[in-house]
Design an enzyme around this catalytic site. Structure first.
Site, PDB file in Angstrom:
ATOM      1  N   HIS A  17      -2.962  -1.644  -4.036  1.00 10.87           N
ATOM      2  CA  HIS A  17      -4.285  -2.133  -4.419  1.00 10.87           C
ATOM      3  C   HIS A  17      -4.953  -1.168  -5.391  1.00 10.87           C
ATOM      4  O   HIS A  17      -4.462  -0.083  -5.676  1.00 10.87           O
ATOM      5  CB  HIS A  17      -5.181  -2.375  -3.191  1.00 10.87           C
ATOM      6  CG  HIS A  17      -5.740  -1.143  -2.552  1.00 10.87           C
ATOM      7  ND1 HIS A  17      -6.770  -1.180  -1.631  1.00 10.87           N
ATOM      8  CD2 HIS A  17      -5.437   0.172  -2.692  1.00 10.87           C
ATOM      9  CE1 HIS A  17      -7.064   0.044  -1.246  1.00 10.87           C
ATOM     10  NE2 HIS A  17      -6.276   0.877  -1.864  1.00 10.87           N
ATOM     11  N   CYS A  36      -8.354   5.767  -4.936  1.00 11.56           N
ATOM     12  CA  CYS A  36      -8.142   4.315  -4.778  1.00 11.56           C
ATOM     13  C   CYS A  36      -8.570   3.542  -6.026  1.00 11.56           C
ATOM     14  O   CYS A  36      -8.355   2.339  -6.118  1.00 11.56           O
ATOM     15  CB  CYS A  36      -8.844   3.786  -3.529  1.00 11.56           C
ATOM     16  SG  CYS A  36      -7.892   4.099  -2.022  1.00 11.56           S
ATOM     17  N   HIS A  42      -1.805   1.824  -6.355  1.00 14.27           N
ATOM     18  CA  HIS A  42      -1.113   2.727  -5.434  1.00 14.27           C
ATOM     19  C   HIS A  42      -0.937   1.976  -4.133  1.00 14.27           C
ATOM     20  O   HIS A  42      -1.612   0.961  -3.897  1.00 14.27           O
ATOM     21  CB  HIS A  42      -1.937   4.011  -5.200  1.00 14.27           C
ATOM     22  CG  HIS A  42      -3.250   3.690  -4.581  1.00 14.27           C
ATOM     23  ND1 HIS A  42      -4.316   3.242  -5.320  1.00 14.27           N
ATOM     24  CD2 HIS A  42      -3.642   3.663  -3.286  1.00 14.27           C
ATOM     25  CE1 HIS A  42      -5.326   2.966  -4.520  1.00 14.27           C
ATOM     26  NE2 HIS A  42      -4.955   3.200  -3.271  1.00 14.27           N
ATOM     27  N   HIS A  44      -0.407   1.505   0.214  1.00 14.21           N
ATOM     28  CA  HIS A  44      -0.718   1.990   1.564  1.00 14.21           C
ATOM     29  C   HIS A  44       0.248   1.324   2.534  1.00 14.21           C
ATOM     30  O   HIS A  44       0.691   0.194   2.306  1.00 14.21           O
ATOM     31  CB  HIS A  44      -2.142   1.613   1.984  1.00 14.21           C
ATOM     32  CG  HIS A  44      -3.206   2.350   1.248  1.00 14.21           C
ATOM     33  ND1 HIS A  44      -3.553   3.653   1.537  1.00 14.21           N
ATOM     34  CD2 HIS A  44      -4.011   1.975   0.225  1.00 14.21           C
ATOM     35  CE1 HIS A  44      -4.532   4.037   0.728  1.00 14.21           C
ATOM     36  NE2 HIS A  44      -4.828   3.047  -0.092  1.00 14.21           N
ATOM     37  N   ASP A  82       2.665  -8.657   2.469  1.00 14.96           N
ATOM     38  CA  ASP A  82       3.649  -7.565   2.519  1.00 14.96           C
ATOM     39  C   ASP A  82       4.366  -7.398   1.176  1.00 14.96           C
ATOM     40  O   ASP A  82       4.846  -8.374   0.588  1.00 14.96           O
ATOM     41  CB  ASP A  82       4.675  -7.843   3.622  1.00 14.96           C
ATOM     42  CG  ASP A  82       5.546  -6.634   3.899  1.00 14.96           C
ATOM     43  OD1 ASP A  82       5.065  -5.490   3.732  1.00 14.96           O
ATOM     44  OD2 ASP A  82       6.717  -6.820   4.282  1.00 14.96           O
ATOM     45  N   HIS A  83       4.410  -6.158   0.698  1.00 20.26           N
ATOM     46  CA  HIS A  83       5.050  -5.812  -0.579  1.00 20.26           C
ATOM     47  C   HIS A  83       4.412  -6.513  -1.769  1.00 20.26           C
ATOM     48  O   HIS A  83       5.099  -6.853  -2.738  1.00 20.26           O
ATOM     49  CB  HIS A  83       6.565  -6.049  -0.530  1.00 20.26           C
ATOM     50  CG  HIS A  83       7.281  -4.997   0.265  1.00 20.26           C
ATOM     51  ND1 HIS A  83       7.205  -4.936   1.637  1.00 20.26           N
ATOM     52  CD2 HIS A  83       8.041  -3.957  -0.115  1.00 20.26           C
ATOM     53  CE1 HIS A  83       7.908  -3.904   2.063  1.00 20.26           C
ATOM     54  NE2 HIS A  83       8.425  -3.283   1.016  1.00 20.26           N
ATOM     55  N   GLU A 127      -5.657   1.849   7.354  1.00 16.96           N
ATOM     56  CA  GLU A 127      -5.203   2.073   5.982  1.00 16.96           C
ATOM     57  C   GLU A 127      -4.399   3.362   5.924  1.00 16.96           C
ATOM     58  O   GLU A 127      -3.428   3.483   5.169  1.00 16.96           O
ATOM     59  CB  GLU A 127      -6.386   2.120   5.021  1.00 16.96           C
ATOM     60  CG  GLU A 127      -5.982   2.082   3.569  1.00 16.96           C
ATOM     61  CD  GLU A 127      -7.174   1.871   2.654  1.00 16.96           C
ATOM     62  OE1 GLU A 127      -7.349   0.748   2.150  1.00 16.96           O
ATOM     63  OE2 GLU A 127      -7.944   2.827   2.459  1.00 16.96           O
TER      64      GLU A 127
HETATM   65 NI    NI Z   1      -6.192   2.949  -1.624  1.00 15.95          NI
END
Ligand code: NI
Length: 139
Positions: A17, A36, A42, A44, A82-83, A127
């Site tokens: 995100h 972020c 990047h 998580h 997911d992914h 997170e």
């Molecule tokens: Ni982040």
């Protein structure tokens, strides 16, 4: 006394995100969102805990079938998230900043539609191992 219990299901998904408010300058975005805000996204490793609270059914002894809960989370959350790049590939975040708070709200809405309305649900989303949110908020 009513036989009220909570059941929990833990699942994981990995997603990328970027937190960004297009109304703000780049400097302000960087100041508010820090790492972020990275232009190149990047990832998580999210840990999701879904809590379902309700009466223990006299016939089954269940609040809810854990297999059914697991199947609903897989179908409506994991397969969508997911992914993925949440900003770019998950429509709910096209105009909504994918913070842990907002991701938890979206997951709540997705599951709320699928789970019997006499059962209460709450989403906990980690997170990182040190940062997590709950939606709706704990009373
Ligand atoms: Ni982040």
């Amino acid at each position: 006394m009513k036989n009220i219990a909570s059941i929990y299901r833990v699942e994981h998904f990995n997603a990328a995100h970027r937190l960004h408010n297009s109304q703000w300058s780049n400097e302000k975005n960087e100041m508010v969102f820090g790492k972020c805000n990275n232009l190149y996204y990047h990832g998580h490793n999210y840990e999701l805990v879904v809590k379902v609270t309700g009466e223990i059914d006299a016939a089954t002894g269940y609040v809810m079938d854990a297999k059914l809960l697991s199947d609903l989370i897989k179908k409506y959350v994991l397969e969508e998230f997911d992914h993925k790049n949440l900003n770019k590939q998950v429509s709910y975040f096209q105009y909504l900043n994918p913070t842990a708070e907002n991701i938890a709200r979206v997951i709540y809405d997705l599951l709320r539609k699928e789970i019997d309305s006499k059962l209460e649900i709450q989403i906990r989303l980690y997170e990182t191992s040190k940062n997590f949110v709950e939606f709706p908020a704990s009373k």
